[in-house]
Scaffold this motif. Sequence first.
Motif, short mmCIF file in Angstrom:
data_model
loop_
_atom_site.label_atom_id
_atom_site.label_comp_id
_atom_site.label_asym_id
_atom_site.label_seq_id
_atom_site.Cartn_x
_atom_site.Cartn_y
_atom_site.Cartn_z
N ARG A 457 3.59 18.52 19.58
CA ARG A 457 2.96 19.85 19.51
C ARG A 457 2.75 20.41 20.90
NH1 ARG A 457 -1.09 17.55 16.51
NH2 ARG A 457 -0.29 17.11 14.45
N GLN A 459 4.47 19.70 23.51
CA GLN A 459 5.77 20.08 24.06
C GLN A 459 6.23 21.41 23.47
OE1 GLN A 459 8.22 16.69 23.16
NE2 GLN A 459 7.31 15.45 24.76
N ALA A 460 6.00 21.58 22.16
CA ALA A 460 6.38 22.84 21.52
C ALA A 460 5.60 23.99 22.15
CB ALA A 460 6.13 22.77 20.02
N LEU A 463 6.81 24.66 25.63
CA LEU A 463 8.12 25.33 25.60
C LEU A 463 7.95 26.78 25.18
CD1 LEU A 463 11.07 24.76 26.07
CD2 LEU A 463 11.32 24.17 23.67
N ARG A 464 7.05 27.00 24.23
CA ARG A 464 6.78 28.36 23.77
C ARG A 464 6.27 29.20 24.94
NH1 ARG A 464 4.03 26.70 19.56
NH2 ARG A 464 5.70 26.72 18.04
N LYS A 466 6.72 28.60 28.05
CA LYS A 466 7.79 28.74 29.05
C LYS A 466 8.71 29.90 28.65
CE LYS A 466 10.89 25.30 30.46
NZ LYS A 466 11.23 23.87 30.58
N VAL A 467 9.03 29.94 27.36
CA VAL A 467 9.93 31.00 26.88
C VAL A 467 9.24 32.35 27.03
CG1 VAL A 467 10.96 31.95 24.79
CG2 VAL A 467 11.24 29.53 25.31
N HIS B 63 12.99 14.18 21.25
CA HIS B 63 14.14 14.42 22.12
C HIS B 63 15.27 13.44 21.86
CE1 HIS B 63 11.04 16.66 24.33
NE2 HIS B 63 12.04 17.42 24.70
N GLU B 117 17.17 20.75 25.75
CA GLU B 117 16.43 22.02 25.65
C GLU B 117 17.34 23.16 26.09
OE1 GLU B 117 11.93 20.37 26.65
OE2 GLU B 117 12.67 22.16 27.62
N ASP B 119 17.96 27.67 25.57
CA ASP B 119 17.70 28.94 24.88
C ASP B 119 18.74 29.09 23.77
OD1 ASP B 119 16.76 30.87 27.85
OD2 ASP B 119 15.70 29.41 26.61
N MET B 123 14.78 24.81 19.23
CA MET B 123 14.06 23.68 19.84
C MET B 123 12.58 23.72 19.52
SD MET B 123 14.66 21.01 21.61
CE MET B 123 13.68 19.75 22.37
N ILE B 124 11.96 24.90 19.62
CA ILE B 124 10.51 24.97 19.38
C ILE B 124 10.22 24.64 17.92
CG2 ILE B 124 8.54 26.52 19.32
CD1 ILE B 124 9.71 27.95 21.72
N GLU B 125 11.03 25.23 17.01
CA GLU B 125 10.82 24.96 15.59
C GLU B 125 11.04 23.48 15.28
OE1 GLU B 125 12.68 27.27 16.88
OE2 GLU B 125 11.91 29.20 16.18
N LEU B 127 10.52 20.92 17.34
CA LEU B 127 9.36 20.17 17.81
C LEU B 127 8.19 20.34 16.85
CD1 LEU B 127 9.53 20.92 21.65
CD2 LEU B 127 9.98 18.74 20.54
N ASP B 128 7.99 21.56 16.37
CA ASP B 128 6.91 21.79 15.41
C ASP B 128 7.14 20.99 14.13
OD1 ASP B 128 6.41 25.29 16.28
OD2 ASP B 128 5.32 23.49 16.88
N ALA B 131 6.50 17.35 14.75
CA ALA B 131 5.07 17.09 14.87
C ALA B 131 4.45 16.99 13.48
CB ALA B 131 4.41 18.20 15.68
#
Lengths: 603, 137
Positions: A457, A459-460, A463-464, A466-467, B63, B117, B119, B123-125, B127-128, B131
Amino acid sequence: MSVTSKKNRGILDDTLVMQKVTEILSGIRIPDLPYPVGSVEADQVADWRPLLLSCWNEQRNETVTHLLNSVSITWSVRQVNAAYIADRIMDVFLQTSGLHLVLAQQLARLRFYIAWRLSEDSESTFDSRVRDWLDSLVEWRGWSDTGGRSSKVLLDQLQGMIIAVSASFQQESIEPFEQFCMQWEADSVTRNQRSEKLRQRLLESECGIARQTRAEQTARAAVGRALRNRQLPVEVSRFVLDHWLAVLRQVVLSTGQDGEDWRHANKLLEWLVWIGDPSLSDGNTDRLYHVGEQIGDRISAVWDRVLGRAMPAGALSGVESVIVSRLRGEGLQLAPALEGRNLDYDESWLAVAVPSAGDLATVKGQWFVEGKGANEQRRHFFEFLDDTNEVLWTNGFGVKLGSMPWREFVQQRNSGNLRLLPPIRRFNDVLSDTVETLFTVHVKQQTQRQEAARLAREQADALRKKVEAAEAQKREEIEAQRLALEREREEEARRQREEREAEALRVRREREMEARRAVDNLKLGGWIALRSEDTPIRLKLAVKIAATRKLVFVDRLGLNRTEYTEQALVDEIVEERVRVLTSAAEFDDTLSRVVGRIRVGKS
Amino acid sequence: MTEVGHSMTNDQLVDESNTSPDLRTEYRLCGRASVVLELEAADGDSGAQARVAEYLTKDVSPHGIRLETSEPLQVGALLPTTVRLDASSGPYDLVTEVIWCKPQSNARWTVGLRVVESDGTSMIEWLDALASALAAE
């Protein structure tokens, strides 16, 4: 089993065990098992009961986890863990139960039933009846696949297990299997009672036989040792073999080899041989007389005491005649003492090496096995027969399998042909140990998973951010570019404006110069035209005052005096509010054209 | 047939880092998820179609992914990858790098992938979703 005795044995509380099982079922993850990664909705969980029932009915020798891996179905976490726990518990239990491979294989297939029950209702899976039944199987440690009647009895009973478990699967109820366990227990009680009687009877009869054997063999050994290689009168040999052997036998039977009777009987045997063998007694007439005088009475006395009856009349007459002949110095017909008599004897019976109590204690009552795998034969060290120095083997249920001299037992053990079955582990112990082990793993995994989830979480989120930061920066850059462009445009506009202004200024200056020239060149009588809405107003220069740079204009009639300074007139000319007219003719044409354009503009 | 897990020590059951050659220190969630790898991209010039293959994971971590394949993969390759954890979420479009590839006894390979990682990926989805899967009971 009472709660008190359970606590004394340090066994986990049942409720606690099953709570832990429930937690393990829902959470543990074992490598290389087909878990789902995401969630599986309740209505998507595959019904594996028919598959497990099929495996059970076919009595397949594979693990439940292997079955799950070989089928392309999405299993739930609970199902996968139920399969793993069932496999693990049954494998550990059967490996340490000491049961024969054939039995262990049959019982191992209960994993299919256990896996199903764990996934359905873990609380009832290891009901006390089932656990007690599994524990009771250790009484079959001695079972061997001999093909005999007793070994078939168990196999037939296990057929009942197959039917009962199958019924449980089909009825989706633990009832049939539990009924089977209860019946088995009842049968076991009956069987044990019967076995106890068999054991008692066997012990009594074997001990009796052993005593008889010992007496017989010891007597033979004594006689054989005494008569071996002896040349004796046949009367002496006959008396010893026909009569004295029986006395010796009875002595051993009654009082053993440690008593006076045995010593006396052996001594008398020696005397008989001494009397009969000239090589022993020749030249010893006094002694021969002395012995001959007493031996009869002594033999009678021992005979009476041992056999409980008088020696038959004339039994000793042959020996007595030999004594007389010897005393007279007469020659006697001698013959090999054992000729014509097939006296099997073993002198080792006279000095039997008895194993120590310590040695016996380690092996008596234990299970041994010879052979390997499906060819294993198990035997129970039921009793050590002191009289014959033999091991009495049974099948654990009071049925004799044979006997084995102690020295042979020791040899077989030392060579590894005969192996002790390892100590048994109760199912309860296996269950509690396995649950504790897996629960420890589960707790550790849960901690690590929660931490891993937190990290993921984080890391997400990172990353969020960062974006978002990158996008914000991009927006800023775009905005900066836009502002820069705008500034450039403004700068350009300003520059253009300045240029235009400069141009306008230049034009104005040029115009001013032209206007000035025109004004300077304007002579008295020169005409100008003032712009108006209708016809331009014509004025001529009437007065020019150089000192004040003033110019006075009038109309054609000399009226409408209008004064300008030179600069003012220049400005008026530049602003095109005033036009300097040149010659009169050009002036009229021009004026006409101007009037015409104005009229056209108005219309 | 290989018995699973019975001979494993507790530590081996908890921590798989000793059982595979990758260097993941992240917690690995054992389980099967569908993975589609684009092994060869489409070629507009020659008209060749893209070549994809679908496999199942052995375990996943934020990862990393370990899976079994029917062919060896080139170490170092960067592959467009689509992962679906279950029927109700995803799929997640990722880019993965082949870190190691080890032959098995059954004419298959075990492969370790690193999730890169980038763009334009989910990636974010991803990781979520992981989790949530890790935190779920």
